[in-house]
Design a protein around this motif. Structure first.
Motif, PDB file in Angstrom:
ATOM      1  N   GLU A   1      13.474  -3.655  12.542  1.00  0.00           N
ATOM      2  CA  GLU A   1      13.000  -5.039  12.492  1.00  0.00           C
ATOM      3  C   GLU A   1      11.754  -5.166  11.629  1.00  0.00           C
ATOM      4  N   ALA A   2      10.869  -4.196  11.707  1.00  0.00           N
ATOM      5  CA  ALA A   2       9.666  -4.219  10.873  1.00  0.00           C
ATOM      6  C   ALA A   2      10.040  -4.068   9.401  1.00  0.00           C
ATOM      7  N   GLN A   3      11.053  -3.267   9.110  1.00  0.00           N
ATOM      8  CA  GLN A   3      11.495  -3.133   7.724  1.00  0.00           C
ATOM      9  C   GLN A   3      12.118  -4.434   7.228  1.00  0.00           C
ATOM     10  N   ILE A   4      12.871  -5.115   8.069  1.00  0.00           N
ATOM     11  CA  ILE A   4      13.434  -6.411   7.675  1.00  0.00           C
ATOM     12  C   ILE A   4      12.297  -7.375   7.345  1.00  0.00           C
ATOM     13  N   ASP A   5      11.278  -7.420   8.195  1.00  0.00           N
ATOM     14  CA  ASP A   5      10.123  -8.291   7.942  1.00  0.00           C
ATOM     15  C   ASP A   5       9.477  -7.959   6.597  1.00  0.00           C
ATOM     16  N   GLN A   6       9.313  -6.667   6.315  1.00  0.00           N
ATOM     17  CA  GLN A   6       8.661  -6.261   5.069  1.00  0.00           C
ATOM     18  C   GLN A   6       9.538  -6.591   3.866  1.00  0.00           C
ATOM     19  N   VAL A   7      10.838  -6.381   3.996  1.00  0.00           N
ATOM     20  CA  VAL A   7      11.766  -6.720   2.911  1.00  0.00           C
ATOM     21  C   VAL A   7      11.651  -8.212   2.582  1.00  0.00           C
ATOM     22  N   LEU A   8      11.664  -9.059   3.607  1.00  0.00           N
ATOM     23  CA  LEU A   8      11.577 -10.500   3.384  1.00  0.00           C
ATOM     24  C   LEU A   8      10.222 -10.878   2.788  1.00  0.00           C
ATOM     25  N   ALA A   9       9.174 -10.200   3.216  1.00  0.00           N
ATOM     26  CA  ALA A   9       7.847 -10.442   2.631  1.00  0.00           C
ATOM     27  C   ALA A   9       7.834 -10.041   1.156  1.00  0.00           C
ATOM     28  N   ASN A  10       8.464  -8.916   0.829  1.00  0.00           N
ATOM     29  CA  ASN A  10       8.531  -8.465  -0.565  1.00  0.00           C
ATOM     30  C   ASN A  10       9.312  -9.464  -1.416  1.00  0.00           C
ATOM     31  N   LEU A  11      10.466  -9.905  -0.910  1.00  0.00           N
ATOM     32  CA  LEU A  11      11.265 -10.876  -1.648  1.00  0.00           C
ATOM     33  C   LEU A  11      10.480 -12.167  -1.855  1.00  0.00           C
TER      34      LEU A  11
ATOM     35  N   ARG B   1      14.403   7.288   5.207  1.00  0.00           N
ATOM     36  CA  ARG B   1      13.555   6.477   6.086  1.00  0.00           C
ATOM     37  C   ARG B   1      13.894   4.992   5.998  1.00  0.00           C
ATOM     38  N   PHE B   2      14.555   4.571   4.932  1.00  0.00           N
ATOM     39  CA  PHE B   2      14.916   3.162   4.771  1.00  0.00           C
ATOM     40  C   PHE B   2      16.171   2.847   5.555  1.00  0.00           C
ATOM     41  N   VAL B   3      16.143   1.724   6.273  1.00  0.00           N
ATOM     42  CA  VAL B   3      17.324   1.300   7.040  1.00  0.00           C
ATOM     43  C   VAL B   3      17.843  -0.061   6.587  1.00  0.00           C
ATOM     44  N   VAL B   4      17.110  -0.704   5.674  1.00  0.00           N
ATOM     45  CA  VAL B   4      17.535  -2.005   5.143  1.00  0.00           C
ATOM     46  C   VAL B   4      17.087  -2.112   3.685  1.00  0.00           C
ATOM     47  N   GLU B   5      17.956  -2.714   2.888  1.00  0.00           N
ATOM     48  CA  GLU B   5      17.630  -3.039   1.495  1.00  0.00           C
ATOM     49  C   GLU B   5      18.307  -4.359   1.179  1.00  0.00           C
ATOM     50  N   VAL B   6      17.598  -5.212   0.462  1.00  0.00           N
ATOM     51  CA  VAL B   6      18.140  -6.528   0.122  1.00  0.00           C
ATOM     52  C   VAL B   6      17.862  -6.824  -1.338  1.00  0.00           C
ATOM     53  N   GLU B   7      18.915  -7.218  -2.055  1.00  0.00           N
ATOM     54  CA  GLU B   7      18.761  -7.672  -3.428  1.00  0.00           C
ATOM     55  C   GLU B   7      19.162  -9.140  -3.486  1.00  0.00           C
ATOM     56  N   ALA B   8      18.694  -9.843  -4.511  1.00  0.00           N
ATOM     57  CA  ALA B   8      18.954 -11.285  -4.556  1.00  0.00           C
ATOM     58  C   ALA B   8      18.925 -11.808  -5.980  1.00  0.00           C
ATOM     59  N   GLU B   9      19.436 -13.020  -6.122  1.00  0.00           N
ATOM     60  CA  GLU B   9      19.349 -13.756  -7.375  1.00  0.00           C
ATOM     61  C   GLU B   9      18.870 -15.169  -7.050  1.00  0.00           C
ATOM     62  N   ALA B  10      18.017 -15.687  -7.929  1.00  0.00           N
ATOM     63  CA  ALA B  10      17.473 -17.032  -7.756  1.00  0.00           C
ATOM     64  C   ALA B  10      17.533 -17.765  -9.090  1.00  0.00           C
ATOM     65  N   VAL B  11      17.611 -19.071  -9.009  1.00  0.00           N
ATOM     66  CA  VAL B  11      17.584 -19.889 -10.224  1.00  0.00           C
ATOM     67  C   VAL B  11      16.640 -21.068 -10.026  1.00  0.00           C
TER      68      VAL B  11
ATOM     69  N   ASP C   1       0.815  -1.222   0.000  1.00  0.00           N
ATOM     70  CA  ASP C   1       0.000   0.000   0.000  1.00  0.00           C
ATOM     71  C   ASP C   1       0.847   1.270   0.000  1.00  0.00           C
ATOM     72  N   GLY C   2       2.172   1.118  -0.058  1.00  0.00           N
ATOM     73  CA  GLY C   2       3.060   2.278  -0.134  1.00  0.00           C
ATOM     74  C   GLY C   2       3.574   2.777   1.203  1.00  0.00           C
ATOM     75  N   THR C   3       3.072   2.229   2.300  1.00  0.00           N
ATOM     76  CA  THR C   3       3.563   2.658   3.605  1.00  0.00           C
ATOM     77  C   THR C   3       4.931   2.039   3.885  1.00  0.00           C
ATOM     78  N   ILE C   4       5.716   2.751   4.661  1.00  0.00           N
ATOM     79  CA  ILE C   4       7.049   2.278   5.033  1.00  0.00           C
ATOM     80  C   ILE C   4       6.977   1.761   6.461  1.00  0.00           C
ATOM     81  N   ALA C   5       7.426   0.539   6.653  1.00  0.00           N
ATOM     82  CA  ALA C   5       7.399  -0.071   7.984  1.00  0.00           C
ATOM     83  C   ALA C   5       8.186   0.784   8.970  1.00  0.00           C
ATOM     84  N   ALA C   6       7.676   0.872  10.200  1.00  0.00           N
ATOM     85  CA  ALA C   6       8.309   1.681  11.235  1.00  0.00           C
ATOM     86  C   ALA C   6       9.339   0.841  11.986  1.00  0.00           C
ATOM     87  N   GLY C   7      10.582   1.242  11.931  1.00  0.00           N
ATOM     88  CA  GLY C   7      11.628   0.564  12.682  1.00  0.00           C
ATOM     89  C   GLY C   7      12.360  -0.480  11.863  1.00  0.00           C
TER      90      GLY C   7
END
Length: 127
Positions: free
Chosen positions: A49-59, A116-126, A41-47
């Motif tokens: 740990e919450a951003q890590i959770d959202q990043v993993l959910a996005n991935l 506002r971002f404190v974590v970013e994760v990129e990845a590769e999958a096969v 929905d475009g909101t940025i997770a607060a904190g």
């Protein structure tokens, strides 16, 4: 799956990652852009740990959209702006990956695209 994790005995024993991943004849290769703590929905997770959770959910959502999961990962690169988040990242990454240990890099950076971002994760999958 054409993935062989490699941890030669001639280098130190890795933690929750593998020193190398050999991919032999993949059917498909998926490169995931850096994901941040922004919800659908475009909101940025607060904190952090919450951003890590959202990043993993996005991935997970991106992998699932392509018929893959974290078991298909061959490389993960994480960027944190605060070293205090390292334990949370390692715990949450471990729970998300399970026993699968892709190649991995963790960087502490001065900042990301939005302060506002404190974590970013990129990845590769096969597959």
């Amino acid at each position: 799956m054409p993935i062989a994790l490699s941890n030669p005995p001639t280098v130190h024993t890795p933690g929750a990652y593998s020193h190398a991943v050999l991919v032999t004849d993949p059917k498909r290769r998926l490169v995931l852009s850096g994901q941040v703590g922004t919800a659908p929905d475009g909101t940025i997770a607060a904190g952090g740990e919450a951003q890590i959770d959202q990043v993993l959910a996005n991935l997970s959502a991106i992998l699932a959209a392509h018929g893959m999961s974290s078991a298909n990962l061959v490389k993960v690169t994480a960027f944190l702006t605060d070293p205090a988040l390292i334990p949370a990242w390692r715990t949450k990454r471990g729970a998300w990956q399970g026993d699968h240990r892709p190649a991995s890099t963790l960087l502490i950076v001065a900042g990301l695209a939005d302060p506002r971002f404190v974590v970013e994760v990129e990845a590769e999958a096969v597959e």
